[in-house]
Design an enzyme around this catalytic site. Structure first.
Site, PDB file in Angstrom:
ATOM      1  CG  ASP A 141     -23.573 -12.886  29.320  1.00  0.00           C
ATOM      2  OD1 ASP A 141     -23.188 -11.990  30.105  1.00  0.00           O
ATOM      3  OD2 ASP A 141     -24.746 -13.325  29.293  1.00  0.00           O
ATOM      4  CE  LYS A 144     -28.483 -14.308  26.900  1.00  0.00           C
ATOM      5  NZ  LYS A 144     -27.048 -14.038  27.254  1.00  0.00           N
ATOM      6  CG  ASP A 169     -25.184 -15.576  32.105  1.00  0.00           C
ATOM      7  OD1 ASP A 169     -25.411 -14.364  32.043  1.00  0.00           O
ATOM      8  OD2 ASP A 169     -25.584 -16.287  33.065  1.00  0.00           O
ATOM      9  CG  ASN A 170     -28.242 -15.227  30.577  1.00  0.00           C
ATOM     10  OD1 ASN A 170     -27.332 -14.639  29.992  1.00  0.00           O
ATOM     11  ND2 ASN A 170     -28.729 -14.790  31.725  1.00  0.00           N
ATOM     12  CD  GLU A 199     -28.143 -11.220  34.881  1.00  0.00           C
ATOM     13  OE1 GLU A 199     -28.035 -12.443  35.090  1.00  0.00           O
ATOM     14  OE2 GLU A 199     -28.156 -10.765  33.758  1.00  0.00           O
TER      15      GLU A 199
HETATM   16  C1  72M Z   1     -37.289 -12.679  29.036  1.00  0.00           C
HETATM   17  C2  72M Z   1     -35.972 -12.132  29.608  1.00  0.00           C
HETATM   18  C3  72M Z   1     -35.362 -11.015  29.028  1.00  0.00           C
HETATM   19  C4  72M Z   1     -34.173 -10.532  29.553  1.00  0.00           C
HETATM   20  C5  72M Z   1     -33.611 -11.169  30.644  1.00  0.00           C
HETATM   21  C6  72M Z   1     -32.381 -10.659  31.231  1.00  0.00           C
HETATM   22  C7  72M Z   1     -31.070 -11.052  30.599  1.00  0.00           C
HETATM   23  C8  72M Z   1     -30.088 -11.528  31.458  1.00  0.00           C
HETATM   24  C9  72M Z   1     -28.816 -11.824  30.946  1.00  0.00           C
HETATM   25  O1  72M Z   1     -27.832 -12.300  31.764  1.00  0.00           O
HETATM   26  C10 72M Z   1     -28.528 -11.661  29.599  1.00  0.00           C
HETATM   27  O2  72M Z   1     -27.265 -11.983  29.170  1.00  0.00           O
HETATM   28  C11 72M Z   1     -29.532 -11.173  28.744  1.00  0.00           C
HETATM   29  C12 72M Z   1     -29.273 -10.942  27.295  1.00  0.00           C
HETATM   30  O3  72M Z   1     -30.211 -10.815  26.520  1.00  0.00           O
HETATM   31  N1  72M Z   1     -28.007 -10.820  26.920  1.00  0.00           N
HETATM   32  C13 72M Z   1     -27.690 -10.467  25.556  1.00  0.00           C
HETATM   33  C14 72M Z   1     -26.417  -9.664  25.535  1.00  0.00           C
HETATM   34  C15 72M Z   1     -26.184  -8.814  24.551  1.00  0.00           C
HETATM   35  C16 72M Z   1     -24.907  -8.011  24.525  1.00  0.00           C
HETATM   36  O4  72M Z   1     -23.990  -8.625  23.617  1.00  0.00           O
HETATM   37  C17 72M Z   1     -23.933  -7.901  22.399  1.00  0.00           C
HETATM   38  N2  72M Z   1     -24.108  -8.898  21.343  1.00  0.00           N
HETATM   39  C18 72M Z   1     -25.204  -9.621  21.096  1.00  0.00           C
HETATM   40  N3  72M Z   1     -24.995 -10.480  20.091  1.00  0.00           N
HETATM   41  C19 72M Z   1     -23.722 -10.278  19.671  1.00  0.00           C
HETATM   42  C20 72M Z   1     -22.911 -10.872  18.660  1.00  0.00           C
HETATM   43  N4  72M Z   1     -23.393 -11.841  17.861  1.00  0.00           N
HETATM   44  N5  72M Z   1     -21.641 -10.445  18.520  1.00  0.00           N
HETATM   45  C21 72M Z   1     -21.166  -9.486  19.332  1.00  0.00           C
HETATM   46  N6  72M Z   1     -21.873  -8.885  20.307  1.00  0.00           N
HETATM   47  C22 72M Z   1     -23.146  -9.279  20.466  1.00  0.00           C
HETATM   48  C23 72M Z   1     -25.037  -6.868  22.471  1.00  0.00           C
HETATM   49  O5  72M Z   1     -24.677  -5.685  21.760  1.00  0.00           O
HETATM   50  C24 72M Z   1     -25.124  -6.620  23.965  1.00  0.00           C
HETATM   51  O6  72M Z   1     -24.107  -5.761  24.423  1.00  0.00           O
HETATM   52  C25 72M Z   1     -30.806 -10.875  29.245  1.00  0.00           C
HETATM   53  C26 72M Z   1     -34.218 -12.286  31.212  1.00  0.00           C
HETATM   54  C27 72M Z   1     -35.417 -12.765  30.692  1.00  0.00           C
HETATM   55 MG    MG Z   2     -26.152 -12.963  30.684  1.00  0.00          MG
END
Ligand code: 72M
Ligand code: MG
Length: 214
Positions: A141, A144, A169-170, A199
């Site tokens: 999660d 992506k 997820d997603n 969500e």
């Molecule tokens: C166009 C659009 C945009 C956004 C959404 C909505 C939407 C809905 C969702 O359920 C989503 O999960 C997301 C989403 O982008 N999630 C990314 C989540 C990141 C978290 O994880 C952390 N992280 C990111 N890469 C790493 C990594 N390598 N190692 C360790 N931690 C990492 C970050 O520090 C953050 O704490 C977005 C829907 C559509």
């Molecule tokens: Mg998510």
């Protein structure tokens, strides 16, 4: 300076959730996201699917990529048997701080280790640092575009065994097209798509379950 959304979410949990009750922490976050501020937690609809897969797998070793505020961490940890090894990775230190407090409010701090760092750096260290041989269940999660490189890393590091379950997820929104294409075209995975919604919205989204065949 202005607080962040994770900090406001933490305040809402501390104000509205009963200490030691994972269910009330989950409800407080869902309420916050529905009535105050949307946030990218897996949410209640997809969260129920997550719950059912975790319960079905009944894993002894669990890894979560992308702790964020700890919502799915609490959902998973509350279902695990005693003695299960659960690690969650988060590279944003501010999110680590919030997540640890939300997990502690739920009384689950002894069930999970929140490790600060990036999945690319930490996955190869799982064996030496945490004594993990393979993971029974992995929840993806995080960013992506990291899903595909990280599943390949799991394979390279020998962290999957016959029957290991990955849940992503997603896979529709924001989407992980390269990851989907990889697992769905690989003879080494058996896949199932769980349709749901982004969500707290009516936008289409879903979870992809992939079982490693060895
Ligand atoms: C166009 C659009 C945009 C956004 C959404 C909505 C939407 C809905 C969702 O359920 C989503 O999960 C997301 C989403 O982008 N999630 C990314 C989540 C990141 C978290 O994880 C952390 N992280 C990111 N890469 C790493 C990594 N390598 N190692 C360790 N931690 C990492 C970050 O520090 C953050 O704490 C977005 C829907 C559509
Ligand atoms: Mg998510």
């Amino acid at each position: 300076t202005r607080s962040t959304r994770p900090q406001r979410m933490l305040k809402a949990v501390q104000k509205n959730a009963t200490k030691g009750s994972p269910e009330s922490v989950i409800s407080a976050i869902d309420y916050f996201c529905k009535h105050s501020e949307w946030a990218m937690n897996v949410g209640d609809e997809k969260g129920s699917i997550l719950d059912s897969v975790v319960t079905e797998v009944n894993p002894s070793t669990v890894l979560e990529l992308g702790t964020y505020c700890g919502y799915s961490t609490v959902r998973i940890a509350r279902l695990l048997s005693p003695g299960t090894k659960f690690i969650t990775l988060e590279f944003n230190p501010a999110n680590v701080t919030v997540a640890r407090q939300i997990i502690a409010h739920a009384g689950l701090q002894d069930k999970v280790t929140v490790v600060e760092g990036s999945s690319g750096d930490l996955i190869p260290q799982m064996k030496e640092r945490f004594g993990i041989t393979t993971f029974d269940f992995i929840f993806l999660d995080h960013w992506k575009d990291r899903y595909l490189p990280d599943i390949k890393l799991f394979e390279e590091c020998g962290l999957l065994r016959k029957g290991s379950v990955l849940l992503a997820d997603n896979v529709i929104c924001p989407g992980a097209p390269e990851y989907l294409e990889y697992v769905r075209n690989s003879p080494r995975y058996e896949n199932r798509y769980y349709p749901a919604h982004l969500e707290y919205t009516k936008v289409e989204d879903g979870l992809e379950k992939s079982v490693f065949l060895g």
